[in-house]
Design an enzyme around this catalytic site. Structure first.
Site, PDB file in Angstrom:
ATOM      1  N   LYS A   1       7.008  -4.882  13.665  1.00 19.41           N
ATOM      2  CA  LYS A   1       6.314  -6.127  13.308  1.00 19.41           C
ATOM      3  C   LYS A   1       6.942  -7.303  14.054  1.00 19.41           C
ATOM      4  O   LYS A   1       6.237  -8.126  14.643  1.00 19.41           O
ATOM      5  CB  LYS A   1       6.403  -6.369  11.796  1.00 19.41           C
ATOM      6  CG  LYS A   1       5.406  -5.533  11.015  1.00 19.41           C
ATOM      7  CD  LYS A   1       5.667  -5.584   9.517  1.00 19.41           C
ATOM      8  CE  LYS A   1       4.743  -4.583   8.823  1.00 19.41           C
ATOM      9  NZ  LYS A   1       5.073  -4.339   7.432  1.00 19.41           N
TER      10      LYS A   1
ATOM     11  N   GLN B   1       8.446  -6.398   2.597  1.00 15.18           N
ATOM     12  CA  GLN B   1       8.188  -4.986   2.895  1.00 15.18           C
ATOM     13  C   GLN B   1       8.290  -4.153   1.615  1.00 15.18           C
ATOM     14  O   GLN B   1       9.305  -4.203   0.916  1.00 15.18           O
ATOM     15  CB  GLN B   1       9.197  -4.501   3.948  1.00 15.18           C
ATOM     16  CG  GLN B   1       8.976  -3.101   4.437  1.00 15.18           C
ATOM     17  CD  GLN B   1       7.683  -2.955   5.246  1.00 15.18           C
ATOM     18  OE1 GLN B   1       7.377  -3.780   6.103  1.00 15.18           O
ATOM     19  NE2 GLN B   1       6.915  -1.919   4.950  1.00 15.18           N
TER      20      GLN B   1
ATOM     21  N   ASP C   1      -0.096 -10.200   3.494  1.00 14.54           N
ATOM     22  CA  ASP C   1      -0.412  -8.818   3.100  1.00 14.54           C
ATOM     23  C   ASP C   1      -1.696  -8.799   2.260  1.00 14.54           C
ATOM     24  O   ASP C   1      -2.299  -7.741   2.068  1.00 14.54           O
ATOM     25  CB  ASP C   1       0.740  -8.245   2.255  1.00 14.54           C
ATOM     26  CG  ASP C   1       1.508  -7.164   2.997  1.00 14.54           C
ATOM     27  OD1 ASP C   1       0.972  -6.652   3.996  1.00 14.54           O
ATOM     28  OD2 ASP C   1       2.628  -6.835   2.565  1.00 14.54           O
TER      29      ASP C   1
END
Ligand code: NDP
Length: 294
Positions: A54, A98, A121
């Site tokens: 990422k 995460q 997200d």
């Protein structure tokens, strides 16, 4: 019939190129560099790889990347405090924690602590609610990637019978919402669904996100259907060689389907590209700019 392969790697590459253009435009228009902050708690090896990828791709499209690596024993309050700090940081437009977080931390609390405007997200209940009610939202990355890939096969999905296998909050449900927005007739299947093969046989579009290795068989597929495989399973063959497989039995399905995404090289590469897309969209909205055309 042999299915045409929908190339996720190529599609993600093209999307990243468009994102880089949009990043440059935002820099030029308002002098702001879109910034993505990724928080990793603990040292789960798979998560480490995701976070590294990422960060690399974030920088490649011209965005700023902020990494926060916290030890596994970090207290929930300390993580929430960091999120608050990132919520208030004007150089950060996207925040991603995460998942999974260690067991002593309440995942739902963490997700809800992120400013919905920076929730790249798309897991915050406000964004899930906005998606479900057809309002402007930040939408989970893998589901957006699935729909972009399906549209590579057929630009207008209107009227298709779509079957989504899986009803998780991060994949199945948002995919179903997005396909509804695309005017598909959507069936959502799950572990209690009866006669799944029969249901799948009626589908013009199948999104397999059950987390079950090669569960979807070629004999379940309507000839010519579009098959999007979200599953990722690391398998080891008798020679000890690792191979990634999906939720779809690929070879036999490719004999029947019209279009299919491979694993690897299908949905996987789209997820990070869509994360960058969400970050640019979040940055534009936070700076009062129109949504980038991505
Ligand atoms: P979850 O385990 O959270 O959800 C799985 C869903 O599939 C559940 O709704 C479950 O039903 C349903 N299911 C399980 N077994 C069956 C079955 N036999 N028949 C029908 N439905 C079934 O998984 P995720 O949604 O998080 O992920 C799904 C897959 O996608 C995984 O393989 C994961 O690794 C992969 N993934 C890939 C990503 C990518 O970037 N390519 C990103 C995210 C996930 P029930 O609700 O009844 O339990």
């Amino acid at each position: 019939m042999t299915a045409q392969i929908i190339d996720g790697k190529l599609t993600a590459k093209a999307l990243r190129a468009s994102i880089a253009d949009e990043v440059a435009k935002i820099k030029e228009t308002v002098g702001v560099t879109p910034g993505l902050a990724v928080v990793l708690v603990g040292a789960d090896p798979a998560s480490e790889v995701y976070v590294k990828n990422k960060a690399k791709q974030t920088v490649e499209v011209g965005m700023a990347s902020f990494e926060h690596r916290l030890p596994a024993e970090t207290a929930e309050d300390d993580l929430l405090q960091l999120i608050e700090q990132l919520n208030n940081d004007d150089t950060v437009h996207g925040i991603l924690v995460q998942l999974p977080v260690p067991d002593h931390i309440d995942e739902r609390k963490v997700i809800s602590a992120i400013d919905p405007a920076k929730d790249v997200d798309g897991f915050h209940p406000i964004n899930a609610g906005r998606l479900a009610t057809g309002q402007k939202a930040l939408v989970p990355c893998t589901p957006v990637g699935c729909v972009i890939l399906a549209k590579q096969a057929q630009a207008d999905l209107t009227g298709l019978n779509a079957v989504v296998i899986g009803r998780s909050n991060i994949v199945g449900k948002p995919v179903a919402q997005l396909l509804l927005q695309e005017n598909c007739t959507v069936t959502v299947a799950h572990s209690r669904t009866q006669n799944l093969p029969e249901i799948v046989r009626r589908a013009d579009l199948v999104v397999a996100a059950a987390g079950q290795c090669e569960m979807v068989k070629g004999s379940w597929i309507k000839p010519g259907a579009i098959v999007i495989d979200v599953g990722i399973h690391r398998t080891v063959n008798e020679l000890g060689k690792t191979k990634l497989k999906g939720d779809v039995a690929y070879d036999e399905t490719a004999e029947v389907a019209g279009f299919i995404t491979p694993v690897p090289g299908g949905v996987g590469p789209m997820t990070i590209a869509c994360l960058l897309r969400n970050s640019v969209v979040a940055c534009a909205r936070l700076n009062g700019l129109p949504d980038p055309a991505l």
